[in-house]
Design an enzyme around this catalytic site. Structure first.
Site, PDB file in Angstrom:
ATOM      1  CG  HIS C 114     -22.457  68.810  10.688  1.00 60.60           C
ATOM      2  ND1 HIS C 114     -21.813  67.797  10.040  1.00 60.60           N
ATOM      3  CD2 HIS C 114     -22.971  69.608   9.739  1.00 60.60           C
ATOM      4  CE1 HIS C 114     -21.939  67.972   8.729  1.00 60.60           C
ATOM      5  NE2 HIS C 114     -22.635  69.067   8.533  1.00 60.60           N
ATOM      6  CB  CYS C 133     -20.070  62.229  11.537  1.00 57.09           C
ATOM      7  SG  CYS C 133     -20.839  60.871  12.419  1.00 57.09           S
ATOM      8  CG  HIS C 134     -19.908  65.111   8.549  1.00 52.78           C
ATOM      9  ND1 HIS C 134     -20.965  64.700   9.315  1.00 52.78           N
ATOM     10  CD2 HIS C 134     -20.066  64.507   7.349  1.00 52.78           C
ATOM     11  CE1 HIS C 134     -21.735  63.883   8.621  1.00 52.78           C
ATOM     12  NE2 HIS C 134     -21.219  63.743   7.419  1.00 52.78           N
ATOM     13  N   GLY C 135     -15.853  65.737  11.170  1.00 52.17           N
ATOM     14  CA  GLY C 135     -14.683  66.472  11.624  1.00 52.17           C
ATOM     15  C   GLY C 135     -14.946  67.803  12.286  1.00 52.17           C
ATOM     16  N   PRO C 148     -17.668  71.767  10.476  1.00 56.42           N
ATOM     17  CG  PRO C 148     -18.700  69.856   9.618  1.00 56.42           C
ATOM     18  CD  PRO C 148     -17.431  70.328  10.245  1.00 56.42           C
TER      19      PRO C 148
END
Lengths: 259, 420, 169
Positions: C114, C133-135, C148
């Site tokens: 990502h 960070c963003h799963g 993501p």
């Protein structure tokens, strides 16, 4: 315009003259036909490879070369050993690496990415082993001496008996090209000292020339690229200058003034 | 900048220009009426702009690889020379670029001296120029320290020690400059910071320099005030642009020759030896462009007075517009001044030469005579000459010279003196 | 003062501009290329790792080209789990056999695809890695399963020099 260039020429002439006289040394160095001089100067591959041999067999026991890597030996514009040869050269040296997972330093065979292994741990150790005189690092030695390649070439052949009345201390030698004539390195070269793998006769003169060529390369590894690019750049600039000159004449012809 | 009203053709252009008159500025610069008789000595302004930009661009790229630390600076320079893509080219351009910059600035300054470009109403242009020149010297000196070779280190030691000549506070100032008790890592990092800063100061001053120039307009070889725009002027673009471009290319050929074929001739071999605080090189010499001032410094036997003499040699230039009392600008119409001018040129060249020689015997004597003459030229000859000199008649305009022959012909005769 | 429009003049100016433009390009390139990896960086492009001390079910992280490389010695269960996943379930379909030539060893660039964070080991919904960070959730083959990240974690070039040594790069 003619006058302008004339005077510019004169100023630069005076300038170059004074530069030359500043650089002029008291002793006349030995000269030889360096292949790397001139507009298209290139290194003599054979001389570079032989020079490396002289460095590794003679000089490297005292002189480090800490900015040069084994990979450089195989690079274009250098001695151009094959990649396998360079790898073999690197592998013949023990390199200290680490720390490993246990926090210990360890030794391993050299790799292409390693810098040349130094003969001494540090400058102090080098001094201690050489009677207080530090054998200078050779990476940029040619550029670090006013006389350049000719100086190194001469120095290696400049050992003589001291003139009458001159006494030399222990570990000091007479060399007619050395600044002050006293040098702490003894004469290192003698005929037949190394056995060149390409069959060239290893005279003192030949070895001096080869090692100096090698040192010129280590000091200026991109010299060939520089000469090639320089020629192209200057030819290009001349062409563009001519074009701009005629464009300028054309533009200024619109008014009645000499440009 | 209000030579004439300018309105952009397009609607968008007008909209933008009403809010930020950049197009008016661009129009002013291209249309700027320039005397049409400017000779090639006038092209060095453009050449200097090129030099400054070259130094900034190559300097920025070098700064991406250079490490300002006493233990790593030398190595990082070797890294640039060996491993960084085109690193050797960028560094050689930057190092020789400094010399080319000074070569150009000296020609620019001496052009100004010959044609009296420093005189009213151009005093501010001249003084800004002197400040730029001072900053250039500071930048060049600090830049020379960064590779952390022997000359870097000892040059830094010697130059910073000049400040110790100041009575009472001198020692304190030197320690403050060093950030320690000798030139060392703190000195290197602050020199790097300042070396990075100064070029942008110079850039700002160059804008002011040009702005101040565009108020009265260019001086010219005849040295007379001209109507602008008129028959005597041409628009800056394309006439001057192409001419400056041509001269710049000639300059670049010389520049390229140094960079590609003798990149180290203007430097000193000792600077390829890493700095060693225990050993001073046999001959400490500054870069060639500082030699005349170095000679002046050494010609005075007293430490403080030597420093004062050296600084005065530069600052005296700032007073030049008032020291020169002559009403006539161009040396073309000042037969006596012209001769003294060439003596001054020779004097400065001699100072440069003896600056590179050991300060002893005949060299020292020559340096003293030349130093004395340098000051006499500005403090005695120039003020007196303005009153005593019989000048030649000056033409009323560039296009209609009252003398027999064009001013350019008169110029040509002057150049003859150089060839002898 | 009248401008004479002749062919020669046009050609001359065009040629001058063209030649000038070539020069500008030639000057700009070195200034750009100097920011690319230099010769010494390129020379360090490979690294050798001793994996003799790694037990099944453990991961070691080594640095290669300045990035973490996960070397996981997978258990038999994990290998089977990785092989059992159907291609339709994957956002970026890749067979486990293609990602781990020797199924016991997964050698993978430990960088979330990502935005470049380093995922955490044995976290997330798929028994693999989870990027904090963003799963993004990765499975035990390092394939993206949820979140993501657009692609699976990258497999670098590597080979076994001998049974205990992996050469990356």
């Amino acid at each position: 315009m003619k006058n302008f260039f004339k005077s510019l020429l004169h100023i630069s002439f005076v300038f170059v003259l004074s530069c030359n006289s500043m650089a002029a040394e008291k002793v006349e160095y030995l000269k030889t036909d360096w292949s790397f001089k001139g507009l298209f100067g290139k290194f003599d591959r054979g001389a570079l490879q032989r020079g490396y041999q002289v460095y590794s067999e003679v000089c490297s026991s005292c002189h480090s070369m800490k900015y040069v890597s084994y990979r450089n030996l195989a690079e274009k514009g250098g001695p151009e050993f094959s990649l396998d040869q360079a790898k073999a050269i690197a592998a013949s040296f023990e390199v200290t690496d680490g720390p490993n997972a246990d926090g210990e330093m360890f030794t391993r065979p050299g790799k292409l990415s390693d810098k040349f292994v130094m003969p001494y741990e540090n400058e102090k150790a080098a001094q201690a082993a050489n009677g207080g005189a530090y054998p200078p690092d050779m990476s940029v030695l040619v550029k670090a001496r006013g006389g350049g390649a000719n100086y190194i070439y001469s120095l290696l052949q400049g050992y003589e008996d001291p003139p009458l009345g001159m006494t030399l201390d222990e570990g000091v030698y007479y060399n007619k090209y050395m600044y002050g004539n006293k040098i702490k390195m003894s004469n290192q070269l003698s005929d037949g000292l190394v056995e060149y793998s390409d069959g060239t006769e290893a005279t003192v003169e030949q070895m001096s020339k080869d090692i100096t060529t090698f040192l010129m390369w280590t000091a200026e590894p991109h010299l060939e690229a520089r000469h090639r690019m320089g020629f192209k750049a200057i030819v290009y600039l001349i062409i563009l200058t001519v074009l701009v000159y005629f464009s300028m004449k054309k533009i200024w012809s619109r008014i009645e003034t000499e440009v | 900048m209000s030579d004439h009203e300018y309105t952009p053709q397009s609607k968008a252009g007008k909209w933008f220009n009403d809010r930020l008159p950049l197009l008016t500025l661009a129009n002013h610069l291209t249309d700027y009426p320039t005397p049409k008789n400017l000779n090639y000595w006038w092209t060095f302004g453009g050449i200097l702009t090129f030099c400054l930009i070259t130094q900034i661009v190559t300097g920025l790229t070098l700064a991406m690889h250079y490490i300002a630390h006493a233990d790593m600076a030398f190595e990082s320079v070797e890294h640039i020379m060996r491993d960084v893509n085109y690193g050797w080219l960028i560094r050689y351009i930057h190092a020789n670029g400094a010399s080319m910059f000074f070569l150009a600035v000296y020609i620019h300054i001496f052009r100004s001296l010959f044609y009296g470009s420093y005189k009213a109403p151009r005093e501010i242009i001249w003084i800004i120029g002197i400040i730029i020149y001072l900053l250039m010297m500071a930048a060049a000196f600090m830049g020379y320290v960064l590779p952390w070779g022997q000359m870097s280190f000892w040059g830094a030691t010697v130059i910073t020690n000049l400040f110790s000549a100041i009575p009472f506070v001198g020692e304190g100032i030197v320690t403050w400059l060093w950030g320690g008790y000798s030139v060392d890592n703190p000195t290197l990092t602050r020199f790097f910071t300042l070396h990075y800063l100064i070029p942008f100061l110079i850039l700002g001053l160059v804008v002011l320099h040009i702005w101040a120039l565009h108020v009265p307009g260019n001086n010219n070889p005849v040295g007379i005030d001209i109507q602008k725009p008129s028959k005597d002027t041409v628009p800056f673009h394309p006439y001057i642009v192409i001419k400056d471009g041509f001269a710049l290319l000639m300059f670049m050929i010389v520049f390229a020759f140094f960079v590609f074929y003798t990149p180290n001739i203007l430097g000193h071999a000792d600077n390829y030896i890493e700095a060693n605080p225990m050993v001073t090189p046999a001959h400490i010499v500054p870069e060639w462009y500082l030699l005349p001032f170095y000679a002046i410094l050494r010609s005075v036997p007293d430490k403080l007075l030597g420093v004062i003499a050296m600084l005065s040699a530069i600052f005296i230039l700032a007073a030049l517009p008032w020291l020169d009392t002559s009403k006539i600008r161009s040396a073309v119409f000042r037969p006596l001044y012209k001769q003294f001018y060439w003596i001054l040129v020779a004097d400065v060249l001699i100072l440069g030469y003896v600056g590179a020689m050991p300060a002893e015997g005949l060299y020292l004597l020559i340096a003293r005579v030349a130093t004395a003459y340098y000051f006499i030229h500005f403090l005695v000859i120039l003020p007196v000459l303005g009153f005593k000199e019989k000048t030649l008649p000056v033409p009323l305009s560039i296009t209609e010279p009252v003398l027999g022959g064009s001013p350019n012909l008169a110029m040509a005769k002057n150049k003859e003196s150089l060839t002898k | 003062m009248a401008e004479k429009k002749t062919k020669r003049r046009d050609f001359l100016f065009t040629a001058t501009y063209a030649v000038g433009a070539v020069g500008v390009g030639a000057v700009v390139w070195p200034m750009i290329d100097q920011m690319n990896p230099d010769a010494s960086v390129k020379a360090l492009a490979s690294t050798e790792v001793d994996v003799s001390t790694v037990n099944p079910g453990n991961t070691i992280t080594v640095l290669w080209r300045g990035k973490p490389v996960f070397i996981r010695r997978r258990t038999q269960d994990e290998i089977e789990e990785a092989k059992s996943v159907k291609m339709e379930e994957l956002k970026h379909p890749e067979k486990d056999e293609d990602r781990a030539k020797n199924p016991e060893w997964l050698v993978m660039l430990g960088v979330c695809t990502h935005l470049g964070c380093v995922p955490l080991d044995q976290k997330g919904d798929y028994n693999g890695w989870f990027c904090p960070c963003h799963g993004s959730h990765y499975d035990i083959s390092g394939r993206i399963r949820k979140g993501p990240a657009p692609t699976n974690m990258e497999i670098p070039e590597y080979k076994f020099v001998d049974a205990n040594t992996i050469k990356i790069g």
